[in-house]
Motif scaffolding. Structure first.
Motif, PDB file in Angstrom:
ATOM      1  N   ASP A 182       0.838  -1.193   0.000  1.00  0.00           N
ATOM      2  CA  ASP A 182       0.000   0.000   0.000  1.00  0.00           C
ATOM      3  C   ASP A 182       0.880   1.252   0.000  1.00  0.00           C
ATOM      4  O   ASP A 182       1.661   1.484   0.930  1.00  0.00           O
ATOM      5  CB  ASP A 182      -0.890   0.016   1.238  1.00  0.00           C
ATOM      6  N   ASP A 208       1.639  -3.013   5.095  1.00  0.00           N
ATOM      7  CA  ASP A 208       0.332  -3.529   4.683  1.00  0.00           C
ATOM      8  C   ASP A 208       0.288  -3.720   3.172  1.00  0.00           C
ATOM      9  O   ASP A 208       0.809  -2.892   2.405  1.00  0.00           O
ATOM     10  CB  ASP A 208      -0.769  -2.559   5.097  1.00  0.00           C
ATOM     11  N   THR A 244      -2.944  -4.347   1.471  1.00  0.00           N
ATOM     12  CA  THR A 244      -4.393  -4.558   1.461  1.00  0.00           C
ATOM     13  C   THR A 244      -5.019  -4.333   0.098  1.00  0.00           C
ATOM     14  O   THR A 244      -6.091  -4.869  -0.181  1.00  0.00           O
ATOM     15  CB  THR A 244      -5.074  -3.634   2.488  1.00  0.00           C
ATOM     16  N   PRO A 252      -3.873  -8.138  -1.566  1.00  0.00           N
ATOM     17  CA  PRO A 252      -3.382  -8.962  -0.462  1.00  0.00           C
ATOM     18  C   PRO A 252      -2.573 -10.165  -0.959  1.00  0.00           C
ATOM     19  O   PRO A 252      -3.021 -10.936  -1.807  1.00  0.00           O
ATOM     20  CB  PRO A 252      -4.664  -9.429   0.227  1.00  0.00           C
ATOM     21  N   GLN A 278       0.331 -11.147   3.820  1.00  0.00           N
ATOM     22  CA  GLN A 278      -0.722 -10.301   4.385  1.00  0.00           C
ATOM     23  C   GLN A 278      -1.831 -11.171   4.967  1.00  0.00           C
ATOM     24  O   GLN A 278      -2.364 -10.893   6.042  1.00  0.00           O
ATOM     25  CB  GLN A 278      -1.299  -9.382   3.309  1.00  0.00           C
ATOM     26  N   GLN A 279      -2.186 -12.216   4.269  1.00  0.00           N
ATOM     27  CA  GLN A 279      -3.296 -13.065   4.673  1.00  0.00           C
ATOM     28  C   GLN A 279      -2.934 -13.996   5.830  1.00  0.00           C
ATOM     29  O   GLN A 279      -3.796 -14.322   6.661  1.00  0.00           O
ATOM     30  CB  GLN A 279      -3.786 -13.879   3.467  1.00  0.00           C
TER      31      GLN A 279
END
Length: 491
Positions: free
Chosen positions: A173, A366, A368, A371, A375-376
């Motif tokens: 991000d 992050d 997002t 993803p 991240q997950q």
């Protein structure tokens, strides 16, 4: 009535003047910088300078762009005209720094989508017309929210800044801000003569518009495309929108393949016992067999590409898990998929000591917008810095030696040497060739600096495998070829 919308329209010259404008012609000069290609992560690299003449339809996604100027990673004078009719695109001229021969060809529709998204972000008239079409909200005075864009108005109603969150590999991000300034009269309108783009506060684009005109004609003849090219699928179009400025840095640098969601690697190449290279369309990964695990060197481009490569990595030496992921240097195209490797779990990232903090950061940020696996399902990660040398025992009884060297390309470069088979792996310092090359035929002083380092370190190299393929998709070459490139005579 939304007072912030009316302030915006009044600041640009009035609703009627904005709606009457059909096409805009902009002539500008500027430069593009890459935050991930400098000598260190906090030193953006000047990758291109440009001068362009742009005609754009203000109500339809159509444009004609004539661009010239030097690119600096590989010194080439770009000069091309790119045209879009809204879905398809055509290019005539030189837009590729690695092969500067003129072309006359269709371009993929997802490149058209990325370029058009860039134009949407950087044209105040296009933004204003989108605000009129709505829907738009105003959470605070002087602030307008349009889809995923936030528009901040100056006191006089003109657009000061547009911001959006994009996905920029490997950082995830990233806040993209377009800053407009030096507004002046263009007919009945007021438009900005200065534009700057920042990514997470770092300037990546500077542009001075020295001449602008606006017309009420649609100028349809300017947007004719000879024939349709490759049509993007939904994933590519989404990628073009969510990673626009990441893509545009490569386009403006003269890179034609754009890292366009490339799929599985072409092949796995056996270099020597215990040493393989996963060969991709543009970037390669070294895989080395250790007694009870494997080590990779480089994790190219972005997670989706490295995810496809990961099957080949796992199958290189079946039954042995990945435990070390070595980064030759921090440049984004070589480590954009490092998070995908780390997501395997219990993986140590190896990097030059000076860039340990950078790798720790990108492994924690992050992701997002797009993803990824990390991240997950986050896992603990350790980054091990190399001051001078790291030695890891190989399955064949020899060692994998990781050496830190300083080059013009990066202050924190790692090279990997497998002592048993006498194989050296490098990225960007040289690319293998199928035949003996001409002296000094590759990227300035880099081959000379590499040979000097090999000599200083006393490495007995016979074979060089490279992170990029050379002519004829060559991945591996005799060390003698590197010596020739560096201008060192063979005895």
């Amino acid at each position: 009535m939304n007072t912030s919308v009316e302030r915006l329209l009044d600041g640009l010259g009035g609703r009627d003047a904005v709606l009457a404008a059909r096409t805009q012609r902009t002539q500008a000069t500027g430069q593009r910088l890459h935050p991930g290609w400098g000598a260190m992560p906090d030193q953006p690299e000047l990758v291109a300078e440009f001068k362009f003449d742009l005609v754009e339809d203000l109500s339809e996604p159509r444009y004609e762009l004539a661009l010239t100027g030097p690119t600096h990673l590989v010194p080439v004078e770009l000069s091309y005209t790119e045209t879009s009719d809204g879905t398809s695109g055509w290019l005539t001229g030189v837009d590729f720094m690695f092969d500067p021969r003129p072309v006359d060809r269709a371009i993929p529709s997802w490149r058209v989508a990325a370029r058009q998204r860039h134009l949407d972000l950087t044209s105040v008239l296009r933004l204003a017309r989108k605000v009129i079409a709505g829907p738009v909200t105003s959470p605070a005075d002087g602030v307008l929210v349009l889809e995923d864009l936030t528009i901040h108005l100056a006191d006089d109603g003109t657009i000061a800044t547009v911001s959006v969150i994009e996905d920029h590999s490997p950082k995830g991000d990233s806040t993209v801000e377009i800053h407009f300034s030096r507004y002046g009269a263009v007919g009945q309108l007021r438009l900005p003569y200065r534009m700057e783009i920042t990514v997470d506060g770092v300037t990546v684009h500077e542009e001075t518009r020295f001449r602008m005109t606006v017309s009420d004609s649609d100028e349809a003849e300017s947007f004719v495309v000879k024939e349709s090219g490759e049509q993007a699928d939904a994933a590519q179009l989404a990628y073009a929108r969510r990673s626009t400025e990441w893509i545009m840095t490569y386009v403006l640098s003269g890179v034609r393949f754009y890292f366009d969601l490339q799929t599985a690697p072409v092949k796995t190449l056996d270099v020597a016992p215990g040493v393989k290279v996963v060969v991709g369309p543009s970037h390669n990964i070294l895989v080395v067999e250790m007694p009870d695990h494997i080590v990779t060197v480089d994790a190219p481009m972005y997670s989706r590409y490295t995810s496809a490569a990961l099957d080949a990595v796992r199958n290189a030496f079946p039954g042995k898990p990945l435990r070390y992921a070595v980064a030759t240097h921090f440049h984004y195209d070589h480590i954009g998929g490092i998070r995908e490797f780390v997501a395997e779990g219990n993986v140590t990232v190896v990097a030059g000591r000076r860039t340990v903090g950078f790798f720790e950061q990108i492994l924690q940020t992050d992701h997002t917008i797009t993803p990824d696996r990390l991240q997950q399902a986050p896992v603990p990660v350790h980054v091990q810095g190399v001051d001078d040398k790291l030695v890891l025992p190989m399955a064949d009884g020899g060692n994998l030696e990781i050496h830190r060297i300083v080059t013009d390309h990066s202050d924190d470069t790692l090279i990997a040497y497998a002592s048993g088979p006498k194989v050296l792996f490098v990225s960007d310092l040289w690319s293998a060739t199928p035949t003996p090359p001409e002296p000094f035929s590759y990227r300035g002083r880099l081959p000379v600096q590499l040979v000097d380092a090999v000599t200083r370190l006393g490495l007995d190299v016979e074979t060089v495998a490279t992170g990029h393929n050379g002519a004829g998709d060559t991945t591996v070459a005799p060390y003698e070829y590197l010596l020739r490139t560096a201008g060192v005579a063979n005895d």
